[in-house]
Design a protein around this motif. Sequence first.
Motif, PDB file in Angstrom:
ATOM      1  N   UNK A  51      78.198  -2.475  55.063  1.00 57.36           N
ATOM      2  CA  UNK A  51      78.664  -3.476  54.086  1.00 57.36           C
ATOM      3  C   UNK A  51      78.471  -2.917  52.683  1.00 57.36           C
ATOM      4  N   UNK A  52      79.467  -3.167  51.826  1.00 55.20           N
ATOM      5  CA  UNK A  52      79.342  -2.891  50.386  1.00 55.20           C
ATOM      6  C   UNK A  52      79.327  -4.252  49.738  1.00 55.20           C
ATOM      7  N   UNK A  53      78.240  -4.567  49.032  1.00 55.61           N
ATOM      8  CA  UNK A  53      78.196  -5.897  48.419  1.00 55.61           C
ATOM      9  C   UNK A  53      77.835  -5.817  46.946  1.00 55.61           C
ATOM     10  N   UNK A  54      78.263  -6.857  46.267  1.00 55.52           N
ATOM     11  CA  UNK A  54      77.908  -7.004  44.855  1.00 55.52           C
ATOM     12  C   UNK A  54      76.965  -8.194  44.770  1.00 55.52           C
ATOM     13  N   UNK A  55      75.744  -7.915  44.351  1.00 54.86           N
ATOM     14  CA  UNK A  55      74.746  -8.980  44.237  1.00 54.86           C
ATOM     15  C   UNK A  55      74.469  -9.243  42.761  1.00 54.86           C
ATOM     16  N   UNK A  56      74.369 -10.505  42.418  1.00 58.90           N
ATOM     17  CA  UNK A  56      73.922 -10.857  41.068  1.00 58.90           C
ATOM     18  C   UNK A  56      72.581 -11.574  41.212  1.00 58.90           C
ATOM     19  N   UNK A  57      71.585 -11.061  40.525  1.00 63.03           N
ATOM     20  CA  UNK A  57      70.269 -11.705  40.567  1.00 63.03           C
ATOM     21  C   UNK A  57      69.964 -12.303  39.195  1.00 63.03           C
ATOM     22  N   UNK A  58      69.107 -13.315  39.211  1.00 63.45           N
ATOM     23  CA  UNK A  58      68.705 -13.943  37.945  1.00 63.45           C
ATOM     24  C   UNK A  58      67.199 -13.848  37.799  1.00 63.45           C
ATOM     25  N   UNK A  59      66.749 -13.887  36.551  1.00 62.24           N
ATOM     26  CA  UNK A  59      65.312 -13.830  36.293  1.00 62.24           C
ATOM     27  C   UNK A  59      64.682 -15.167  36.708  1.00 62.24           C
ATOM     28  N   UNK A  60      63.751 -15.115  37.665  1.00 61.83           N
ATOM     29  CA  UNK A  60      63.237 -16.348  38.273  1.00 61.83           C
ATOM     30  C   UNK A  60      62.523 -17.253  37.271  1.00 61.83           C
ATOM     31  N   UNK A  61      61.692 -16.676  36.402  1.00 60.67           N
ATOM     32  CA  UNK A  61      60.923 -17.559  35.508  1.00 60.67           C
ATOM     33  C   UNK A  61      61.843 -18.254  34.509  1.00 60.67           C
ATOM     34  N   UNK A  62      62.858 -17.547  34.006  1.00 62.17           N
ATOM     35  CA  UNK A  62      63.801 -18.191  33.074  1.00 62.17           C
ATOM     36  C   UNK A  62      64.560 -19.300  33.798  1.00 62.17           C
ATOM     37  N   UNK A  63      64.939 -19.045  35.064  1.00 71.24           N
ATOM     38  CA  UNK A  63      65.666 -20.071  35.827  1.00 71.24           C
ATOM     39  C   UNK A  63      64.764 -21.267  36.138  1.00 71.24           C
ATOM     40  N   UNK A  64      63.477 -20.985  36.367  1.00 68.28           N
ATOM     41  CA  UNK A  64      62.556 -22.095  36.653  1.00 68.28           C
ATOM     42  C   UNK A  64      62.409 -23.001  35.435  1.00 68.28           C
ATOM     43  N   UNK A  65      62.347 -22.391  34.236  1.00 69.65           N
ATOM     44  CA  UNK A  65      62.252 -23.211  33.021  1.00 69.65           C
ATOM     45  C   UNK A  65      63.502 -24.057  32.844  1.00 69.65           C
ATOM     46  N   UNK A  66      64.644 -23.455  33.155  1.00 77.92           N
ATOM     47  CA  UNK A  66      65.899 -24.209  33.068  1.00 77.92           C
ATOM     48  C   UNK A  66      65.883 -25.337  34.100  1.00 77.92           C
ATOM     49  N   UNK A  67      65.399 -25.033  35.312  1.00 80.31           N
ATOM     50  CA  UNK A  67      65.353 -26.040  36.375  1.00 80.31           C
ATOM     51  C   UNK A  67      64.431 -27.206  35.976  1.00 80.31           C
ATOM     52  N   UNK A  68      63.327 -26.890  35.296  1.00 80.32           N
ATOM     53  CA  UNK A  68      62.399 -27.940  34.845  1.00 80.32           C
ATOM     54  C   UNK A  68      63.116 -28.879  33.878  1.00 80.32           C
ATOM     55  N   UNK A  69      63.853 -28.269  32.963  1.00 80.56           N
ATOM     56  CA  UNK A  69      64.613 -29.052  31.977  1.00 80.56           C
ATOM     57  C   UNK A  69      65.622 -29.970  32.647  1.00 80.56           C
ATOM     58  N   UNK A  70      66.351 -29.400  33.613  1.00 81.61           N
ATOM     59  CA  UNK A  70      67.397 -30.160  34.305  1.00 81.61           C
ATOM     60  C   UNK A  70      66.743 -31.290  35.108  1.00 81.61           C
TER      61      UNK A  70
END
Length: 422
Positions: free
Chosen positions: A164-183
């Motif tokens: 398989x050839x795949x394109x993965x996009x990852x996000x910075x977990x701590x920044x996403x957690x802060x965003x999730x807290x806000x939401x």
Amino acid sequence: MKHKIKPRGSVIAALDIGTHKIACFIAQVIDDEGGLEVVGVGYQAAQGIKNGIVVDIDAADKAIRQTVHTAEVMAAEVMKGYPLRDVIINVPGSQAKSHNLSAEIQISGQVVTEQDIRRALARAQDQVLSDNLELVHTIPVLCSIDGNTGIIDPRGMTGDKLGVDIHIVTGDLSALQNMATCIDRSHLDIIALASSPYAAGLASLVEDEMDLGCTVIDMGAGMTSFAVFQSGQMIFSDSIPVGGWHVTNDIAHGLTCSNADAERLKTLYGSAIVSSSDDAELIDVTRLGESGSDAIQSVQRSLLIGIIQPRLEEILELIKSKLDRSGLGTSLGRRVVLTGGASQLPGLRDLTQQILDKQVRLGRPIRLNGLPDAVSGPAFSTTAGLLNYVVSRSHEMPAEIMASVDSGSLWDRFKYWWKENW
Ligand SMILES: Nc1ncnc2c1ncn2[C@@H]1O[C@H](COP(=O)(O)OP(=O)(O)OP(=O)(O)O)[C@@H](O)[C@H]1O
Ligand SMILES: [Mg+2]
């Protein structure tokens, strides 16, 4: 690999949290092909956010609530009095990292099953996943069996080795957690994530551009992110932490005026390329800290543009070098679509054409019905694309395969929802 489209009449909502503005679109599914009609919109200046990162949770929470409330009021008839709960949010380009990966597993002459694809994907993902990264997208580029490449869906085929050839996009977990807290504090649930340039591309590229190879550049306030599409998939993305805000800041410094005045001068008289007539045109600048008639000074328009142009050249040169280093070669295609609020400077298209040596056009949301004029411009491509993303996830692996590939995720609830509803 098409997913079931959400039933006609269902309501979906997107929340685009940017450096300059927060925007919320609520839409209703209007047909069986996933056509969307926008029924509510809200937007306002961003607060508590810098370069897509939450820096003040209270301020960001307040701005998000107000934005969502405005959209809810407009969509009241369709929402039938129920508050908005589920939202799709953007992962800013600065937080998203793109990885092109390959992996191979033994299938020893057997028929390829979903289980085999999961194993191959997991092996590819293992190369990058770590405790501080969240998986945002897993987009299969192509599969191979015994070295025969170009296979789109290998299920049911037979061979010894599955690649398989795949394109993965990852996000910075701590920044996403802060965003999730806000939401979460705004009483909203995140049901999906999409990286900003991916969403901008889904909103503004026509299908031929996605198929033949095209780079979408989303020039926002705090950053410029870009994504390359080829054969209908996003195959690469990256970003530069420079955008329209930096242009405004350069003007404020260069002409010694306030940021508000610099923003006004940029929007009214700015351009990406100096022309011979700009020396003759004079514009009024209010000097910072001075008042009365002494505060107003006339300067040549060429001076203003002389401040803007180098910053834009810098952004475009950085994009060029990142694209050159991506190793994508001819897969990049010949086309560029410029979008995002800062793409509206006159002359930017020509400057981009000169520096990137591609055919360039300006892009705006093209896949939503009923979008009010005020939010139909390039600044809202990402917001619109978040809605388009939900109905175009056929680009990604089927949910039944993905659900067991990404483990330990923050977004398990989303995957459950996805499996149950789409
Ligand atoms: N007419 C215009 N001409 C030039 N620039 C403009 C114009 N209108 C808006 N801008 C610029 O667009 C930028 C805002 O773009 P946008 O709304 O896409 O940003 P954002 O999504 O909030 O930010 P980001 O994506 O970087 O987090 C601002 O820097 C603003 O100065
Ligand atoms: Mg943006």
